[in-house]
Design an enzyme around this catalytic site. Structure first.
Site, PDB file in Angstrom:
ATOM      1  N   ARG A 264       0.842  -1.217   0.000  1.00 52.26           N
ATOM      2  CA  ARG A 264       0.000   0.000   0.000  1.00 52.26           C
ATOM      3  C   ARG A 264       0.876   1.267   0.000  1.00 52.26           C
ATOM      4  NH1 ARG A 264      -0.601   4.675   2.688  1.00 52.26           N
ATOM      5  NH2 ARG A 264      -0.291   3.588   4.658  1.00 52.26           N
ATOM      6  N   ASP A 265       1.573   1.524   1.108  1.00 51.25           N
ATOM      7  CA  ASP A 265       2.360   2.768   1.202  1.00 51.25           C
ATOM      8  C   ASP A 265       3.432   2.792   0.115  1.00 51.25           C
ATOM      9  OD1 ASP A 265       3.163   5.203   2.257  1.00 51.25           O
ATOM     10  OD2 ASP A 265       3.450   4.468   4.286  1.00 51.25           O
TER      11      ASP A 265
ATOM     12  N   HIS B  39       4.504   3.840  12.931  1.00 52.35           N
ATOM     13  CA  HIS B  39       4.696   3.811  11.465  1.00 52.35           C
ATOM     14  C   HIS B  39       5.707   4.908  11.125  1.00 52.35           C
ATOM     15  CE1 HIS B  39       2.849   3.648   7.243  1.00 52.35           C
ATOM     16  NE2 HIS B  39       3.463   4.818   7.210  1.00 52.35           N
TER      17      HIS B  39
ATOM     18  N   HIS C 120       8.866   6.762   8.763  1.00 48.09           N
ATOM     19  CA  HIS C 120       9.545   6.966   7.476  1.00 48.09           C
ATOM     20  C   HIS C 120      10.995   7.341   7.774  1.00 48.09           C
ATOM     21  CE1 HIS C 120       6.213   6.853   4.430  1.00 48.09           C
ATOM     22  NE2 HIS C 120       5.555   6.739   5.576  1.00 48.09           N
TER      23      HIS C 120
ATOM     24  N   ASN D  22       9.540   4.601   3.599  1.00 43.43           N
ATOM     25  CA  ASN D  22       9.314   4.101   4.962  1.00 43.43           C
ATOM     26  C   ASN D  22      10.599   3.520   5.531  1.00 43.43           C
ATOM     27  OD1 ASN D  22       6.661   4.015   3.534  1.00 43.43           O
ATOM     28  ND2 ASN D  22       5.974   3.242   5.520  1.00 43.43           N
TER      29      ASN D  22
ATOM     30  N   CYS E 187       3.496   9.172   1.101  1.00 48.65           N
ATOM     31  CA  CYS E 187       2.152   9.636   0.770  1.00 48.65           C
ATOM     32  C   CYS E 187       2.233  10.660  -0.353  1.00 48.65           C
ATOM     33  CB  CYS E 187       1.506  10.252   2.004  1.00 48.65           C
ATOM     34  SG  CYS E 187      -0.080  11.018   1.647  1.00 48.65           S
TER      35      CYS E 187
HETATM   36  N1  COA Z   1     -13.369   4.545  -3.042  1.00 46.58           N
HETATM   37  C1  COA Z   1     -13.698   4.786  -4.324  1.00 46.58           C
HETATM   38  N2  COA Z   1     -14.344   5.870  -4.717  1.00 46.58           N
HETATM   39  C2  COA Z   1     -14.708   6.763  -3.773  1.00 46.58           C
HETATM   40  C3  COA Z   1     -14.402   6.575  -2.427  1.00 46.58           C
HETATM   41  C4  COA Z   1     -13.694   5.404  -2.068  1.00 46.58           C
HETATM   42  N3  COA Z   1     -13.350   5.157  -0.813  1.00 46.58           N
HETATM   43  N4  COA Z   1     -14.883   7.618  -1.725  1.00 46.58           N
HETATM   44  C5  COA Z   1     -15.486   8.439  -2.609  1.00 46.58           C
HETATM   45  N5  COA Z   1     -15.384   7.925  -3.849  1.00 46.58           N
HETATM   46  C6  COA Z   1     -15.904   8.496  -5.096  1.00 46.58           C
HETATM   47  C7  COA Z   1     -17.341   8.965  -4.982  1.00 46.58           C
HETATM   48  O1  COA Z   1     -18.225   7.897  -5.203  1.00 46.58           O
HETATM   49  C8  COA Z   1     -17.405  10.001  -6.063  1.00 46.58           C
HETATM   50  O2  COA Z   1     -17.474   9.361  -7.327  1.00 46.58           O
HETATM   51  P1  COA Z   1     -18.296   9.992  -8.542  1.00 46.58           P
HETATM   52  O3  COA Z   1     -17.657  11.319  -8.834  1.00 46.58           O
HETATM   53  O4  COA Z   1     -18.069   8.997  -9.645  1.00 46.58           O
HETATM   54  O5  COA Z   1     -19.678  10.103  -8.046  1.00 46.58           O
HETATM   55  C9  COA Z   1     -16.039  10.657  -5.996  1.00 46.58           C
HETATM   56  O6  COA Z   1     -15.162   9.666  -5.415  1.00 46.58           O
HETATM   57  C10 COA Z   1     -16.038  11.909  -5.155  1.00 46.58           C
HETATM   58  O7  COA Z   1     -16.587  11.625  -3.876  1.00 46.58           O
HETATM   59  P2  COA Z   1     -16.414  12.584  -2.639  1.00 46.58           P
HETATM   60  O8  COA Z   1     -17.027  11.962  -1.448  1.00 46.58           O
HETATM   61  O9  COA Z   1     -16.849  13.982  -3.008  1.00 46.58           O
HETATM   62  O10 COA Z   1     -14.858  12.496  -2.444  1.00 46.58           O
HETATM   63  P3  COA Z   1     -13.735  13.605  -2.588  1.00 46.58           P
HETATM   64  O11 COA Z   1     -13.556  14.006  -4.006  1.00 46.58           O
HETATM   65  O12 COA Z   1     -13.962  14.656  -1.580  1.00 46.58           O
HETATM   66  O13 COA Z   1     -12.459  12.702  -2.173  1.00 46.58           O
HETATM   67  C11 COA Z   1     -11.600  10.843  -0.895  1.00 46.58           C
HETATM   68  C12 COA Z   1     -12.378  12.149  -0.881  1.00 46.58           C
HETATM   69  C13 COA Z   1     -11.375  10.474   0.545  1.00 46.58           C
HETATM   70  C14 COA Z   1     -12.432   9.788  -1.606  1.00 46.58           C
HETATM   71  C15 COA Z   1     -10.273  11.046  -1.681  1.00 46.58           C
HETATM   72  O14 COA Z   1      -9.655  12.230  -1.259  1.00 46.58           O
HETATM   73  C16 COA Z   1      -9.315   9.887  -1.467  1.00 46.58           C
HETATM   74  O15 COA Z   1      -9.564   8.774  -1.934  1.00 46.58           O
HETATM   75  N6  COA Z   1      -8.191  10.113  -0.755  1.00 46.58           N
HETATM   76  C17 COA Z   1      -7.259   9.044  -0.462  1.00 46.58           C
HETATM   77  C18 COA Z   1      -5.908   9.617  -0.270  1.00 46.58           C
HETATM   78  C19 COA Z   1      -4.874   8.555  -0.052  1.00 46.58           C
HETATM   79  O16 COA Z   1      -5.005   7.414  -0.417  1.00 46.58           O
HETATM   80  N7  COA Z   1      -3.779   8.986   0.572  1.00 46.58           N
HETATM   81  C20 COA Z   1      -2.659   8.123   0.818  1.00 46.58           C
HETATM   82  C21 COA Z   1      -2.846   7.200   1.968  1.00 46.58           C
HETATM   83  S1  COA Z   1      -2.922   8.034   3.516  1.00 46.58           S
HETATM   84 ZN    ZN Z   2       3.503   6.049   5.493  1.00 45.81          ZN
END
Ligand code: COA
Ligand code: ZN
Length: 306
Positions: free
Chosen positions: A14-15, A207, A209, A249, A240
């Site tokens: 993942r990371d 955790h 880095h 990490n 990230c």
């Molecule tokens: N998995 C897949 N799709 C997701 C989702 C999830 N967990 N959560 C929301 N979505 C989709 C929604 O269904 C929507 O889809 P659509 O446009 O096709 O309808 C779209 O994403 C936007 O949804 P919204 O709730 O408004 O999300 P957002 O745009 O505010 O984004 C997150 C929020 C949390 C989904 C996004 O920022 C994210 O995935 N961040 C992860 C960051 C990450 O992995 N960081 C590294 C690890 S710490």
């Molecule tokens: Zn990390």
């Protein structure tokens, strides 16, 4: 004398893989986990159920989980979920364990998951509660628990408060994350001591880095403070995409070497880890490895990929 054991969760799938420039096939991810398991790793963070628009490399999360459950049923398999939708996707794929990700500052939450601190806290609490109802194991990250790339030094009181909230919401393990690798051993010791006053040390994981070369020193400080659960990433890959300055990490091989040489059992074979590092190099097309890797390769006669 009976050896004490430490539990290492390898977060490379993942990371390590979330932020790579080259596309990695599902089969490549599975093979990396197979090699980790063959080395003796018993716990991995396999993937994340996040928006594929935000993190395209994790778009195959459901496939990764379903196939690993079938192939390696004894492996402890965790998955990162940022919200309820992520939890539902993880559950549908058969994931036995989830980790929510709450950052300790406003800006980091906004950049990472598009929520302010209050929203991120509430969503993490709700997701944890729902995961418990579904019978899943639960972890909660408190990210940027030392220094935030946007807001600087994070107050200890904030970290303790958020960790406590996550624990009260049902997180079985609280993961204190130095997301950008800016912690130092004295700070690690002080934060763990304060957290250990709040709840059982057995519930805490760290955790780290290795941005500044202090990953192993920080792990040692956590060990001395009583922590026995660590995240690490084989080959030191990780970071990230939304936290500028986050280098890799703490490498699993560095942590295993330090722990074993200090009398702790990890159940993980260094030679097997080197095999996994070599495989990760072939996936990413570049040399990898922790601080100890040159020495380990001489010791075990493994050839780096050139
Ligand atoms: N998995 C897949 N799709 C997701 C989702 C999830 N967990 N959560 C929301 N979505 C989709 C929604 O269904 C929507 O889809 P659509 O446009 O096709 O309808 C779209 O994403 C936007 O949804 P919204 O709730 O408004 O999300 P957002 O745009 O505010 O984004 C997150 C929020 C949390 C989904 C996004 O920022 C994210 O995935 N961040 C992860 C960051 C990450 O992995 N960081 C590294 C690890 S710490
Ligand atoms: Zn990390």
């Amino acid at each position: 004398m009976e050896q004490e054991t430490i539990v290492i969760t390898d977060v490379a799938p993942r990371d390590g893989l979330q932020n790579q420039a080259v596309a990695i096939s599902t089969e490549g991810k599975l093979e990396l986990v197979r090699r980790l398991a063959a080395a003796g790793v018993r716990s991995v963070e396999a993937t994340s159920f996040v928006s594929p628009r935000a993190v395209p490399q994790m778009a195959d999360a459901a496939d990764v989980v379903a196939r690993l459950r079938g192939e390696l049923p004894d492996l402890r398999l965790s998955t990162l979920v940022p919200n309820r939708k992520g939890l539902e996707r993880a559950h549908a794929a058969g994931a036995p364990e989830i980790a929510v990700v709450l950052s300790a500052t406003e800006t980091m939450n906004l950049r990472n998951i598009n929520m302010d601190l209050a929203q991120a806290t509430a969503v993490s609490e709700e997701t944890l509660a729902h995961a418990r109802e579904l019978g899943l194991r639960t972890r909660a990250y408190v990210a940027v628990a030392f220094v935030c790339p946007f807001e600087g030094e994070v107050p200890l009181s904030t970290v303790v408060r958020l960790a406590q909230r996550m624990r009260e919401a049902g997180a079985q393990e609280i993961v204190i994350a130095d997301t950008i690798g800016a912690a130092a051993p004295a700070g690690v010791k002080a934060r763990i001591a304060a957290l250990a006053d709040t709840f059982e040390i057995d519930r805490l994981a760290v955790h780290l880095h290795d941005t500044r070369g202090l990953g192993a020193a920080n792990a040692w400080a956590a060990l001395e403070a009583g922590v026995r659960r660590f995240d690490a990433s084989v080959g030191g890959i990780g970071g990230c995409p939304f936290a500028p300055g986050a280098a890799g990490n703490l490498a699993t091989e560095d942590l295993v070497l330090m722990a074993e040489q200090s009398g702790f059992a990890t159940g993980i074979a260094l030679e097997g880890l080197l095999d996994a590092v070599g495989y990760a190099e072939s996936l990413l097309g570049r040399p990898l490895g922790g601080r100890s890797s040159a020495w380990l390769r001489r010791r075990y006669g493994a050839e780096p990929v050139t």
